[in-house]
Design an enzyme around this catalytic site. Structure first.
Site, PDB file in Angstrom:
ATOM      1  CB  ILE A  32      -0.905   0.026   1.257  1.00 26.88           C
ATOM      2  CG1 ILE A  32      -1.776  -1.226   1.341  1.00 26.88           C
ATOM      3  CG2 ILE A  32      -1.728   1.309   1.296  1.00 26.88           C
ATOM      4  CD1 ILE A  32      -2.958  -1.251   0.438  1.00 26.88           C
ATOM      5  CB  SER A  35       0.248   1.492  -4.236  1.00 26.35           C
ATOM      6  OG  SER A  35      -0.558   1.876  -3.135  1.00 26.35           O
ATOM      7  CD  GLU A  36      -2.045   5.898  -1.572  1.00 28.68           C
ATOM      8  OE1 GLU A  36      -1.897   7.008  -2.098  1.00 28.68           O
ATOM      9  OE2 GLU A  36      -3.095   5.248  -1.687  1.00 28.68           O
ATOM     10  CG  PHE A  37       6.206   6.767  -1.624  1.00 29.20           C
ATOM     11  CD1 PHE A  37       5.765   6.221  -0.432  1.00 29.20           C
ATOM     12  CD2 PHE A  37       7.136   7.798  -1.581  1.00 29.20           C
ATOM     13  CE1 PHE A  37       6.250   6.670   0.791  1.00 29.20           C
ATOM     14  CE2 PHE A  37       7.630   8.265  -0.365  1.00 29.20           C
ATOM     15  CZ  PHE A  37       7.189   7.696   0.822  1.00 29.20           C
TER      16      PHE A  37
END
Length: 267
Positions: A32, A35-37
């Site tokens: 997660i 993915s956010e980066f």
DNA sequence: GTCCCGTATC
DNA sequence: GATACGGGAC
């Protein structure tokens, strides 16, 4: 629009048309976080293959923490905003050293990590740990503007936040935000971007001919063809003298490039 | 030309 | 509050 009706629309759309991403199927907090980066200012479709390769190579923070920045940037190459790759590696080091190798669960702790701001700290806590955070980004913004501020311009996020808080499903915030984001992404395909009516909406400067473009070319050359002197770099990239020096100077100042005896490399 | 699941820095 | 930061897709 009543909030009850609004929630039904978002959730039913999610049940029927919700997008499937690998970081939604596998809820490992590290995945997660990665993915956010990657998703900061980069479209989902472009992120998917990068995320797959990344998780294959560095399946845990401690693994990325041991990698060289050169390898990290090579894996990142093509995603853009290369500083994000460095921040992600630095965050991995911090997690390995100070958090027992575990992605922190609280937004406050996440917010302390490099490359994680107000949005990402809340989003990671929400998606990784199902924490009922209140946050906004471009798709969420588009949805609330579309449903609640149809005829208004110059909308402040501060006006939207109370609605986000009110409509949030505290039992399953993760799915609720997925639904919001999916609806927003769909909305932008069929209507003019509602976020343009946001007070926070800004146009991006031109990329072609920008220093940004030059910086990207320098990084790409150093990671794909290895360290070299300035003239070789100039020949490889075809960048003019002043632009090249400007980019090298900026990248050096940000520790994205190192120099020793006239040889430039990734630090 | 527009858009992208923002952050850091001033 | 304003600005810099990649790069590809449409």
């Amino acid at each position: 629009m009543k909030t009850g009706e609004f929630k039904d629309i978002i959730l039913s759309n999610y049940k029927e048309n919700g997008r499937v991403f690998p970081w939604r199927t596998n809820l490992d907090p590290w995945g997660i976080m990665v993915s956010e980066f990657m998703l900061q200012q980069t479209q989902t479709e472009r992120v998917v293959p990068y995320w797959e390769r990344w998780m294959e190579r560095w399946p845990a923070p401690v693994r990325l923490a041991q990698a060289s920045l050169e390898d990290v940037l090579r894996e990142w190459s093509g995603l853009g905003y290369n500083r994000r790759a460095r921040y992600l590696k630095e965050t991995a080091v911090r997690i390995a050293d100070s958090h027992g190798g575990i992605v922190p669960a609280s937004p406050d702790q996440l917010r302390e990590l490099p490359g994680i701001g107000t949005y990402s700290s809340q989003a990671i806590a929400c998606f990784a740990y199902n924490y009922p955070a209140v946050f906004i980004e471009t798709n969420i913004r588009a949805v609330y503007i579309h449903f609640f501020f149809q005829d208004k311009a110059g909308i402040q996020d501060a006006e939207i936040f109370p609605l986000i808080k009110e409509t949030l499903d505290p039992e399953n915030p993760r799915e609720w935000y997925w639904g919001l984001m999916d609806y927003g992404a769909e909305l932008k395909k069929i209507t003019p971007n509602p976020s343009r009516k946001s007070a926070h909406y800004t146009r991006q400067s031109r990329f072609e001919g920008s220093l940004r473009q030059v910086r990207g070319a320098v990084i790409r050359s150093l990671v794909s063809d290895g360290p070299c002197d300035r003239d070789t770099l100039k020949a490889r990239t075809g960048i003019g003298d002043s632009r090249l020096d400007e980019a090298l100077s900026a990248l050096y100042g940000e520790s994205m490039v190192a120099e020793k005896d006239g040889i430039y490399r990734i630090p």
